[in-house]
Design an enzyme around this catalytic site. Sequence first.
Site, PDB file in Angstrom:
ATOM      1  N   HIS A 211       0.844  -1.185   0.000  1.00 50.33           N
ATOM      2  CA  HIS A 211       0.000   0.000   0.000  1.00 50.33           C
ATOM      3  C   HIS A 211       0.885   1.243   0.000  1.00 50.33           C
ATOM      4  CE1 HIS A 211      -3.839  -1.869   0.383  1.00 50.33           C
ATOM      5  NE2 HIS A 211      -3.648  -2.358   1.582  1.00 50.33           N
ATOM      6  N   CYS A 274      13.316  23.594  -8.232  1.00 54.78           N
ATOM      7  CA  CYS A 274      14.702  23.137  -8.283  1.00 54.78           C
ATOM      8  C   CYS A 274      14.850  21.673  -7.907  1.00 54.78           C
ATOM      9  CB  CYS A 274      15.551  23.997  -7.352  1.00 54.78           C
ATOM     10  SG  CYS A 274      17.316  23.653  -7.414  1.00 54.78           S
TER      11      CYS A 274
END
Length: 399
Positions: A211, A274
Amino acid sequence: MLDTERGDEVKDDMTIRQPRKRRVSDVIDSIGDDSGHDSNSFDLPSHVNGDSNENYINEEEETIVPVTPESVNLLMPEWLCKKSSQADSVPVGLPEDEGEDEDDHSPLSQNSLLELSASMPVAIDAERYNMNHKNRGKCIVFNQETFDTGLKTRNGSSEDAKRIETTFKNLGFNVEILDDLEHTDIMKKIDELSNEDHRDNDCLCIFMLTHGLSNDLVFAKDVAYDVKKIWKPFTADKCKTLAGKPKLFFIQVNNSYNKINNYDKLILNLTQACRGSQLDVGVQMRQRNTEIRMNTEVDGNIDTYKLPTHADFLIAHSTVQGFYSWRNPTEGTWFVQCLCDVIDEHYTTTDLQKMLTICMRKIATEYSSYDDVNPLNNDLKQVPSITTMLLRDIYFLQK
């Protein structure tokens, strides 16, 4: 004419995809009830404030959602953090203060730069990776089917593990299936693999069947953690015997967003410009004293060259970030089963990235969810997401 193996009607060499006949409905490969799209969301309880250290419990689903402290620091609110001992919350080999990589915060000295070198497995301009080592390498399958945290059992995941074992053994891998491990045991295994000598291996392959939550958090049996802890220990500066060799990670998880949208947006805003502040100093690839084999080894006239530490990775997710992926409780997940189908059929003539493209196309065009109970979950779609830093083609040549 009917293709009995796939249940497709074939006419004039054209395949018309019919609804797959199954004994049970497909389910969203998610952490809770799959009856609705919002049932897995986590609302901030009214009694929880920013100073609480209690486990977060989704009262509707009665689901405990613990995460490791190093993930909470950046990705999750404090109330979603599990109270746990240091042993099961800080990955092996990482600093005890924040669980972060040692080189994430401080620049490397000039002396340490000179030490970052590794043997060169292939020439700088080679179009293919060297797959002619003595061994193909290891394929590790972390199969999380049951959980101690109250999460929904991932019925069908064992079918995926069996299928991976068959397909990747046929490719020459040494396959190891690890079922329902706790976080500490997963990190110990990763640390062990990172410190192994892979000089005689072509590559490394790791599957994560579990999961997941948003921001690439995945679940062990007892806790959620950042999936980068699985692949980060194999960068060229940390695992030098895999430098210049392909490192393959296949992640079958449900990457659905929950309702912690403010935190998601905060992280997105911080990273989309960035994506970080670290510098990659690279690893110098040096010649090995070995014979040339099928023009894949480096001869004595080739100069050394430098590679980024994060080169040669392939990270394949079963679905796009923020979307559900699908699993059939008796047949396994769409992604793993289709991937193995494609590899079994094409590996002798086709490189891995091309096979992944075929797999993505087949899932996107041929697969649709089937649910005879909840119409909201019927006829839904999925497409895998591939991130590649591979520099060359991968052909699984027979040993």
